[in-house]
Design an enzyme around this catalytic site. Structure first.
Site, PDB file in Angstrom:
ATOM      1  N   ILE A   1      11.907  -0.756 -46.690  1.00 52.12           N
ATOM      2  CA  ILE A   1      12.955  -1.664 -47.143  1.00 52.12           C
ATOM      3  C   ILE A   1      12.911  -2.948 -46.323  1.00 52.12           C
ATOM      4  CG2 ILE A   1      14.433   0.245 -47.879  1.00 52.12           C
ATOM      5  CD1 ILE A   1      16.073  -0.143 -45.316  1.00 52.12           C
TER       6      ILE A   1
ATOM      7  N   GLY B   1      17.591  -5.604 -42.657  1.00 47.96           N
ATOM      8  CA  GLY B   1      18.942  -6.084 -42.919  1.00 47.96           C
ATOM      9  C   GLY B   1      19.169  -7.465 -42.333  1.00 47.96           C
TER      10      GLY B   1
ATOM     11  N   ASP C   1      11.213  -8.189 -34.863  1.00 45.23           N
ATOM     12  CA  ASP C   1      11.818  -6.921 -35.266  1.00 45.23           C
ATOM     13  C   ASP C   1      10.727  -6.035 -35.869  1.00 45.23           C
ATOM     14  OD1 ASP C   1      13.248  -4.798 -36.238  1.00 45.23           O
ATOM     15  OD2 ASP C   1      14.797  -6.003 -37.191  1.00 45.23           O
TER      16      ASP C   1
ATOM     17  N   HIS D   1      10.483  -0.838 -42.006  1.00 45.84           N
ATOM     18  CA  HIS D   1      10.271  -1.957 -42.923  1.00 45.84           C
ATOM     19  C   HIS D   1       8.808  -2.199 -43.262  1.00 45.84           C
ATOM     20  CE1 HIS D   1      14.449  -2.570 -42.034  1.00 45.84           C
ATOM     21  NE2 HIS D   1      14.181  -2.692 -40.752  1.00 45.84           N
TER      22      HIS D   1
END
Length: 287
Positions: free
Chosen positions: A207, A210, A187, A192
């Protein structure tokens, strides 16, 4: 409008995806296995430990199905404005430590939420060796600024946890480099890792993925309710409700609601819920 209802029913694939024992172990490390104690969770982090048979965390099936095979976008929009909505995985049989799958992606719904469009897709993975279904995963993404096209808003679901203390409350402190490690599973969304890209999305720094929070939660639930046996997991679902910053502590509140059924929500240390409306299903250990 860049996102529109004509997407519904569109398919991509089938495409082939293969993996090895090392890929499965890297995923486990990416969601924190062995981070608190390297001598625990060896079934997920090693393949040559005496008396330990390697297993695969079921949420690795999401990585296999969704990443690395399908790179095209669903429309002309700024990817920095895309947010992960919900995720579900149904495990038809345990994910093997190595193998190949054939994956078909289908756009199942596009909903008009006013301030944005909610696009729902399903990936169906078939084991190439046996020809049998391995896993099905469904994901929704919310694209800010792409609503208002006159489509249906979609179903409204109410969810409340049981009105009693949790039956289990495992916790895990993510590493400050958790996102850098997790991205190696496939990913590579720059939200991120890239501060400039994250700022375009309204965040002051990158961040955590998820799906990393999702995998961490799954790992903790497997330890609590399956005795560490990942092969018992049958399904998991949840809604992403707030960002997680690498280095934050995660606390999973889990309620056993029926044999083999758990309701859960994951929060950070200050109590903000980051993964909500959780459901975790498993086969009960024998004996």
């Amino acid at each position: 409008m860049a996102i529109f209802q004509g997407l519904v029913g569109q398919t991509a694939g089938p495409l082939r995806r293969s993996w090895t024992e090392s890929d499965a172990m890297l995923y486990a490390l990416g969601v924190g296995a062995g981070q608190q104690d390297p001598m625990r969770e060896l079934a997920w982090t090693t393949n040559n430990t005496e008396g330990v048979v390697q297993q695969v965390l079921p949420t690795f099936g999401i990585v296999l199905a969704q990443f690395g095979a399908f790179d095209e976008q669903l429309g002309d929009y700024d990817p920095a404005l895309l947010l992960h909505g919900e995720q579900e995985i149904v495990v038809h049989r345990p994910v093997p430590v190595r193998g190949s799958i054939s994956v078909l992606r289908t756009v199942t719904d596009v909903f008009d939420k006013g301030s944005g469009a909610l696009v729902v897709s399903r990936w169906d993975a078939v084991d190439e060796e046996s020809g049998k279904p391995l896993a099905s995963t469904t994901s929704s993404v919310f694209v800010r600024g792409e609503g208002g096209f006159g489509g249906a808003r979609g179903p409204s679901v109410s969810w409340e946890p049981p009105a009693r203390p949790p039956d289990a409350e495992p916790r895990f402190t993510t590493a400050v480099d958790q996102a850098l490690l997790y991205r190696l599973t496939g990913d590579h969304n720059p939200l991120h890792t890239d501060p400039v890209f994250a700022a375009r999305g309204g965040f002051d720094r990158p961040i955590l993925h998820g799906l990393c929070t999702y995998g961490i939660t799954c790992r903790l639930l497997v330890n609590e309710f399956c005795g560490g046996d990942a092969n018992l997991v049958r399904r998991m679902s949840g809604r992403f409700s707030a960002p997680v910053w690498p280095g934050e502590e995660l606390v999973v509140s889990a309620w056993l609601t029926a044999p083999g059924e758990v309701a859960f929500r994951t929060a950070n240390a200050d109590g903000s819920v980051v993964l909500d409306r959780g459901a975790f299903g498993f086969a009960r250990p024998s004996g």
